[in-house]
Write an enzyme that holds these catalytic residues in place. Structure first.
Site, PDB file in Angstrom:
ATOM      1  N   ASP A 127       0.844  -1.266   0.075  1.00 26.58           N
ATOM      2  CA  ASP A 127       0.133  -0.003   0.072  1.00 26.58           C
ATOM      3  C   ASP A 127       1.008   1.054  -0.031  1.00 26.58           C
ATOM      4  OD1 ASP A 127      -2.135   1.796   0.151  1.00 26.58           O
ATOM      5  OD2 ASP A 127      -2.400   1.329   2.374  1.00 26.58           O
ATOM      6  N   PHE A 128       1.638   1.299  -1.083  1.00 26.26           N
ATOM      7  CA  PHE A 128       2.518   2.632  -1.170  1.00 26.26           C
ATOM      8  C   PHE A 128       1.826   3.719  -1.735  1.00 26.26           C
ATOM      9  CE2 PHE A 128       6.950   0.388  -1.575  1.00 26.26           C
ATOM     10  CZ  PHE A 128       6.627  -0.541  -0.439  1.00 26.26           C
ATOM     11  N   GLU A 129       1.680   4.700  -0.956  1.00 25.56           N
ATOM     12  CA  GLU A 129       0.912   5.948  -1.284  1.00 25.56           C
ATOM     13  C   GLU A 129       1.623   7.311  -1.545  1.00 25.56           C
ATOM     14  OE1 GLU A 129      -2.783   6.319   1.063  1.00 25.56           O
ATOM     15  OE2 GLU A 129      -2.936   4.284   1.279  1.00 25.56           O
ATOM     16  N   GLN A 130       3.112   6.785  -1.722  1.00 25.72           N
ATOM     17  CA  GLN A 130       4.048   8.079  -2.209  1.00 25.72           C
ATOM     18  C   GLN A 130       5.208   7.492  -2.773  1.00 25.72           C
ATOM     19  OE1 GLN A 130       3.084   7.744   1.443  1.00 25.72           O
ATOM     20  NE2 GLN A 130       4.808   6.867   2.349  1.00 25.72           N
TER      21      GLN A 130
END
Length: 357
Positions: free
Chosen positions: A165-168
């Site tokens: 869940d890589f949000e950056q």
């Protein structure tokens, strides 16, 4: 040959048979951040408290949020259940910020005995993605799966895979990490899954290249907190032309993903304030959306994803149960994938070459 609905019900009710990735009626729920407490809901319960419920198939432990902390080890946070920063009685392995969550280890094995898939979600909105792929992939294998380490946060419990869940932007090469994990999975004695949680605009800015270049089993697409492609826009005149599930389906159909059989899940916030309130849709609205997409896209569609457990189970009606019941009306399963009906059953008590502190 069993009819499709009976086949799906068999897989759902007989927990010993386990999860079947080929079914189009699976429900995945994130657990660990206790976000419902911010909405005055009861605190999340320990992991094991949810695992007698057949409405949930996949539980994502959220989060491993720092890839490289003190001593070079990752850092976990599970809010009120296991968090040394707010509860000094939670043990931490020497020279690290890595917690020893023994109760969670017991719960993981219990949940797996009930047929649940337990994934460790890496990332989150405040993550520090600050390691290198080679080191971190081996650490994840050693700490949480079938590798060997003196530091085992969940003792001899073995998770069923990892979720990204890589949000950056990541400092780590995420494609190399995924490829490394898939190679490690092949060396194991059980079935593992690699999943990802992209934002709904396609292609996702942080995970788009991963999905195109590395084998990912399931995409838990966040149709929330993104405005124009949120669930709340479903059914509006412009929605089919926007970058939404239809765009993801088109990419799936055109073999734009490294895994042509990757399953797509429709993610939703399970409470009015679980995310941006404008993203939220009622349980009935979401049920109708799921049924329509399930009926229209029989190849790509895998089910529903919810953020998060505390909201889903603090809501009336139960958001997870409502989604599952809607999906079961059109449930279909294949015969060649997953653990449910292939005869391969994960062994939750598997323990080899490990010791805990």
């Amino acid at each position: 040959m069993l009819p499709a609905v009976l086949f799906a019900l068999l897989c759902t009710t007989l927990g010993v048979l386990g999860f079947d990735i080929s079914c189009n009626s699976n429900v995945a729920v994130y657990w660990g951040q206790n976000s419902g407490a911010s909405g005055s809901l009861p605190y999340q319960k320990p992991l094991g408290a949810y695992c007698d419920d057949s409405n949930v198939d996949i539980i994502l432990l959220s989060f491993l949020y720092i890839l490289k902390g003190a001593g070079g080890y990752p850092v976990l946070n599970f809010a009120n259940v296991c968090d040394y920063t707010t509860n000094s009685s939670v043990p931490v392995f020497p020279g690290t910020q890595l917690m020893h969550c023994s109760d969670m280890g017991r719960d993981i094995k219990y949940c797996q005995s009930k047929g649940k898939v337990i994934l460790l979600s890496i990332g989150g909105a405040t993550a520090q993605l600050n390691s290198d792929a080679a080191t971190f992939s081996q650490q994840v294998w050693d700490l949480f799966m079938e590798g060997s380490s003196p530091y085992r946060p969940f003792d001899d419990a073995i998770i069923d895979g990892v979720d990204l869940d890589f949000e950056q932007t990541s400092q780590m090469n995420i494609i190399q990490f995924a490829n490394n994990m898939n190679q490690l999975f092949k060396s194991g004695t059980r079935k593992y899954y690699l999943t990802a949680a992209p934002q709904c605009p396609y292609p996702d800015a942080n995970l788009g290249n991963l999905l195109a270049q590395a084998h990912v089993d399931m995409a838990f697409i966040q149709f929330y907190n993104s405005g124009w492609c949120d669930n709340s826009k479903y059914g509006l005149p412009h929605w089919p032309q926007s970058m939404n599930y239809y765009m993801w389906e088109a990419a799936w159909r055109n073999n734009s993903f490294a895994n042509p059989n990757m399953k797509l899940y429709v993610g939703a916030t399970a409470g009015q304030n679980a995310g941006n309130p404008s993203s939220y849709v009622s349980p009935d609205f979401f049920a109708s959306e799921l049924q329509e997409l399930q009926g229209n896209y029989t190849g790509s569609f895998g089910g529903a994803m919810l953020w998060d457990m505390s909201w889903a189970y603090g809501s009336t009606p139960n958001y997870a149960a409502n989604a599952k019941q809607a999906l079961m009306r059109g449930s279909k399963c294949g015969t060649t994938q997953g653990n449910c009906c292939s005869g391969k059953v994960p062994n939750p008590s598997l323990s080899r070459r490990r010791r805990s502190s």
